[in-house]
Scaffold this active site. Structure first.
Site, PDB file in Angstrom:
ATOM      1  N   ASP A   4       0.117   2.022   2.222  1.00  8.22           N
ATOM      2  CA  ASP A   4      -0.995   1.443   2.985  1.00  8.22           C
ATOM      3  C   ASP A   4      -2.347   2.049   2.630  1.00  8.22           C
ATOM      4  O   ASP A   4      -3.378   1.606   3.124  1.00  8.22           O
ATOM      5  CB  ASP A   4      -0.725   1.621   4.488  1.00  8.22           C
ATOM      6  CG  ASP A   4      -1.572   0.715   5.358  1.00  8.22           C
ATOM      7  OD1 ASP A   4      -1.898  -0.403   4.913  1.00  8.22           O
ATOM      8  OD2 ASP A   4      -1.919   1.110   6.483  1.00  8.22           O
TER       9      ASP A   4
ATOM     10  N   SER B  87      -5.330  -3.984   8.423  1.00 12.04           N
ATOM     11  CA  SER B  87      -4.072  -4.591   7.984  1.00 12.04           C
ATOM     12  C   SER B  87      -3.578  -5.589   9.030  1.00 12.04           C
ATOM     13  O   SER B  87      -3.631  -5.322  10.235  1.00 12.04           O
ATOM     14  CB  SER B  87      -3.002  -3.519   7.784  1.00 12.04           C
ATOM     15  OG  SER B  87      -3.447  -2.524   6.884  1.00 12.04           O
TER      16      SER B  87
ATOM     17  N   GLN C 267       0.583  -7.060   1.252  1.00 10.52           N
ATOM     18  CA  GLN C 267      -0.072  -6.961   2.551  1.00 10.52           C
ATOM     19  C   GLN C 267      -1.271  -7.892   2.595  1.00 10.52           C
ATOM     20  O   GLN C 267      -2.014  -8.018   1.613  1.00 10.52           O
ATOM     21  CB  GLN C 267      -0.561  -5.530   2.812  1.00 10.52           C
ATOM     22  CG  GLN C 267      -1.234  -5.326   4.159  1.00 10.52           C
ATOM     23  CD  GLN C 267      -1.769  -3.914   4.323  1.00 10.52           C
ATOM     24  OE1 GLN C 267      -2.943  -3.664   4.092  1.00 10.52           O
ATOM     25  NE2 GLN C 267      -0.904  -2.980   4.699  1.00 10.52           N
TER      26      GLN C 267
END
Length: 296
Positions: free
Chosen positions: A210, A234, A284
């Site tokens: 991430d 996100s 993502q």
């Protein structure tokens, strides 16, 4: 390997969840801590990694997580612990499925389904490493790039992360990519050695995935992380683990953004070990808002 045991210990501590077996309904309940930080929301990779560890606690030790699909529903409060509720959806002959909700104040901040599998033999192939990257030891550390800045977030990136991140492509902390190319790559590994626990290594890689996954979205438009008024968060996260690996050994994280639209950007990534083997894939979508596109 040698390194900063303190920052790696932060990672190990947050992945060490407390189980509350008295609180079970149709869920197994675990509690995870959040380390002190300078953000006003919990780092998404932390919630992913802790959710994986919670689910792992409910699965036979012979089965490893091989995929997850999750949605970030609310920003997490870094001043509170996080409760993880694991629902045992199915245990088949070789696969297990778990649904995990991460809760704060009785509301889910993340909803995730993960799948686990026993080792099996079958067809094998993988994408080759797309280019020959310079050795990570030859690249500057994040501390060398931004450690001199008198800003709490810069200090956190430089000295408090549990991962050593080294940019293969020119970093965009302070200046955007003049070439406006939607691709980037970094080497990364933990700052010190990790225990010999496959589940920890897979969860830790989800944590690290991430860090820069949406960076190619900014690169494609010549934007830097310090762009005034930039708001980025996100929305969802998907990940697939293909092979065993160690996060305390260098992994090349190759990233690309195939699309951005409607104040959203999509990032994809591949992790390769130093032998060129593809060990994991990730995707993502994130919200990317800029003041110049505000409502009129």
């Amino acid at each position: 390997m040698t390194g900063d045991l303190g920052t790696t210990q932060i990672l190990l501590d947050l992945l060490d969840l407390d189980g509350n077996h008295q609180a079970r309904t149709d869920e197994d309940i675990f509690v995870g801590q959040t380390p002190r930080q300078n953000r006003n929301r919990v780092f998404g990779g932390q919630v992913l990694a802790q959710s994986i560890m919670a689910a792992t606690r409910t699965v036979d030790a012979t089965r490893s997580v091989h995929s997850l699909h999750g949605y970030f529903l609310r920003p997490g409060d870094p001043n509170q612990n996080i409760t993880f509720g694991v629902q045992r959806l199915r245990d088949g002959r070789s696969f297990s499925a778990r649904r995990v909700h991460a809760y704060q104040n009785g509301e889910p901040i993340l909803s995730m389904i993960a799948s686990f599998q026993e080792p099996a033999e079958g067809l094998e192939h993988h994408d080759p490493m797309p280019f020959q990257a310079p050795d990570p030891e030859s690249l500057p550390t994040t501390a060398e790039l931004v450690g001199h800045l008198n800003h709490p977030v810069a200090k956190e990136w430089a000295f408090e992360r549990p991962f050593d991140v080294r940019h293969v492509t020119e970093p965009i902390y302070l200046e955007g990519d003049k070439n406006k190319v939607a691709d980037s790559a970094v080497w990364l590994r933990t700052t010190s050695a990790m225990p010999d626990d496959l589940a920890l290594h897979r969860a830790a890689l989800a944590y690290a995935s991430d860090y820069v996954l949406l960076e190619p979205v900014l690169r494609a438009h010549g934007l830097a992380w310090v762009h005034q008024g930039l708001s980025i968060a996100s929305l969802d996260h998907a990940m697939w683990w293909h092979q065993d690996f160690r996060v305390d050994e260098w992994l090349l994280y190759v990233l690309h953004s195939p699309s951005a639209s409607s104040a959203r950007g999509l990032g994809t990534g591949q992790f390769f070990n130093r032998d060129g083997q593809l060990v994991a894939t990730v995707a993502q979508e994130g919200m990317v808002r800029l003041p110049e596109f505000g409502k009129k």
